[in-house]
Design a protein around this motif. Structure first.
Motif, PDB file in Angstrom:
ATOM      1  N   GLU A 272       0.810  -1.213   0.000  1.00 52.95           N
ATOM      2  CA  GLU A 272       0.000   0.000   0.000  1.00 52.95           C
ATOM      3  C   GLU A 272       0.848   1.271   0.000  1.00 52.95           C
ATOM      4  OE1 GLU A 272      -2.526  -0.456   3.385  1.00 52.95           O
ATOM      5  OE2 GLU A 272      -3.986  -1.709   2.336  1.00 52.95           O
TER       6      GLU A 272
ATOM      7  N   ILE B 194      -2.990   0.274  -3.975  1.00 55.90           N
ATOM      8  CA  ILE B 194      -4.051   1.292  -3.971  1.00 55.90           C
ATOM      9  C   ILE B 194      -3.914   2.158  -5.217  1.00 55.90           C
ATOM     10  CG2 ILE B 194      -4.983   3.296  -2.763  1.00 55.90           C
ATOM     11  CD1 ILE B 194      -4.047   2.025  -0.152  1.00 55.90           C
TER      12      ILE B 194
ATOM     13  N   ALA C 224      -8.783  -6.003   0.272  1.00 57.90           N
ATOM     14  CA  ALA C 224      -7.934  -5.704  -0.885  1.00 57.90           C
ATOM     15  C   ALA C 224      -8.528  -6.244  -2.178  1.00 57.90           C
ATOM     16  CB  ALA C 224      -6.538  -6.282  -0.667  1.00 57.90           C
TER      17      ALA C 224
END
Length: 374
Positions: free
Chosen positions: A78, A100, A153
Motif C-alpha cells: 500500500e 491502492i 484488498a
C-alpha cells in the motif's frame, strides 16, 4: 495510457515470473512495482523494466528471511504511489492485488491463488504441529487480520483472471468474485523428446510443506528405486535426512539442465495439491508421463491413461500403488507433447493480451460492474 505492473516479489524465475515476463513484453514501458528485488534473479526481460521496490528492500536479511516479514507485506504494497497510472495489472499470489490506485484506474489481477497460507492451506503452514513458543499464539491472531485485509484488498480489483478452474473456485469462495480462467504459459520450445530414457523418476519443485515431497521420499525409501529431486526450499535439509541412497537432491539447476532431466526421466511425480502445476505440462512437453495426486489443477491438465495417471490419497501407500501400475511404454511421447502444446506461451500471450485490452475498453465505456466480472 500509462500502465503499471505489480508483482509480489522478484527473487527467482518460477512460474509466476514467467507470466510476469509476458506482461513485460506486452508493456515494456510500464513501471513495475514489487516488494523486493534480488537483482539478477529473473530474466533479462524483467530486469530491463523500470522496477520500484518497497521499504522492505533495505531490511536486514530480507532475501534470506523475507517470508518472516509477512506482517509488513500489506503495508508495503500500500506504500506505492500508483495514482498516475490508467491501467494496473497485478500478478498476485500474496499481496500484489492490494495496491491502492485512483478510482478511475482499471485494475486487472492475474491471480495465481488467494493467499494460500492464509486460507485453505493455513493448517499446512501454521497448524498445531508447526507452531512453537510465542509464535503458536501470535500467528493465528495475525493470520486472522491478514485474511480480513485480503478480502478488503480484493475489492480494489476491477477484474480477476484465474490460472485455473481450481483457483477460480477459490476466488469465488473467499472473495465472492467471478473470474475469467486463462491458463498460464508453458515454454514448450525449451523441451524436446529424448528416445533414450534413464532409470529414474523425477521431481522438480520448491521444497515446501504443501508440496508433500515427504510422500515421495517415504515411498521411494521402501521401493528402493531411483528418484531425482531438483529444487530448493526450507525443507531441503530435513528431506535429505529422511532419504535413503537411491534418492538424489540436486538443488537448484539452470533451465537447460532441468529440461534434460525432464526428457530422460521415466516419469514425473507431482504429489501436492497445486493451483495449476506448470511442471506437469513441462514434463509433458518433453514427452514424459506424470504420476500426480488426484486434486487441484492437475485434474485440468492430465488426461489419465494418455498423459499420466493419478493416485487417490496423499500417502506413500497410494503413490506406491500407482508406481507399481505405471509403465512408461504405455505412453506415446509424441501425443503427450501435443497435449502440452495447447498451453504454449504464444497462445497465452495472445489470449491474455486480447482480454486485457477488451477489459480496459469495456471499463472506459463503463460496460461492466467493477464488483463482479465474468
Amino acid at each position: 495510457m500509462k500502465v503499471a505492473l505489480v508483482h509480489d516479489w522478484l527473487t527467482g524465475m518460477r512460474g509466476g515470473e514467467k507470466v510476469l515476463e509476458v506482461f513485460c513484453e506486452l508493456f515494456p514501458e510500464a513501471k513495475l512495482f514489487t516488494l523486493l528485488h534480488r537483482k539478477g534473479s529473473v530474466s533479462s526481460t524483467i530486469e530491463a523494466m523500470d522496477i520500484e521496490t518497497s521499504f522492505l528492500q533495505s531490511m536486514p536479511f530480507i532475501f534470506k528471511k523475507y517470508r518472516h516479514f509477512l506482517p509488513l507485506f500489506p503495508v508495503a504494497i500500500e506504500s506505492f504511489d500508483a495514482r498516475e497510472y490508467d491501467l494496473i495489472i497485478s500478478s498476485s499470489h500474496c499481496v500484489a492485488l492490494g495496491i491502492i490506485t485512483r478510482p478511475s484506474s482499471c485494475h486487472i489481477c492475474y491471480c495465481f491463488t488467494p493467499i494460500r497460507y492464509g486460507w485453505d492451506m493455513y493448517q499446512d503452514y501454521f497448524g498445531p504441529s508447526n507452531g512453537r513458543g510465542l509464535a503458536k499464539f501470535l500467528i493465528p491472531f495475525f493470520l486472522n487480520r491478514l485474511r480480513c485485509w485480503d478480502v478488503t484488498a480484493s475489492h480494489r480489483v476491477d477484474a480477476f483472471v484465474a490460472i485455473s478452474q481450481h483457483v477460480a473456485q477459490r476466488i469465488k469462495k473467499f472473495y465472492r468474485r467471478d473470474s475469467r480462467v486463462i491458463y498460464p504459459p508453458v515454454s514448450a520450445d525449451r523441451f524436446e523428446i529424448n528416445p533414450k530414457q534413464g532409470d529414474f523418476f523425477l521431481i522438480v519443485s520448491a521444497l515446501s510443506p504443501y508440496k508433500r515431497l515427504d510422500i515421495a521420499i517415504e515411498a521411494f525409501n521402501q521401493l528402493e528405486q531411483n528418484l531425482i529431486i531438483i529444487g530448493d526450499g526450507p525443507l531441503y535439509n530435513q528431506l535429505r535426512e529422511q532419504a535413503n541412497s537411491t534418492i538424489s537432491f540436486l538443488g537448484w539447476q539452470p533451465d537447460e539442465v532441468v529440461a534434460e532431466y525432464f526428457a530422460r526421466c521415466q516419469g514425473f511425480l507431482f504429489c501436492g495439491e497445486e493451483d495449476f502445476g506448470i511442471t506437469v505440462l513441462e514434463a509433458n512437453a518433453a514427452g514424459r508421463p506424470v504420476i500426480a495426486y488426484r486434486a487441484g489443477g492437475a485434474l485440468e491438465t492430465i488426461i489419465e491413461g494418455e498423459t499420466g495417471l493419478f493416485f487417490d490419497e496423499q500417502s506413500p501407500a497410494s503413490l506406491m500403488k500407482a508406481i507399481e501400475k505405471f509403465d512408461p511404454l504405455d505412453y506415446d511421447p509424441v501425443k503427450i507433447r501435443e497435449r502440452a502444446l495447447l498451453f504454449d506461451r504464444t497462445h497465452f500471450k495472445n489470449t491474455v493480451a486480447d482480454y486485457i485490452f477488451q477489459t480496459y475498453e469495456r471499463y472506459l465505456k463503463k460496460e461492466f460492474d467493477c464488483v463482479e466480472t465474468t
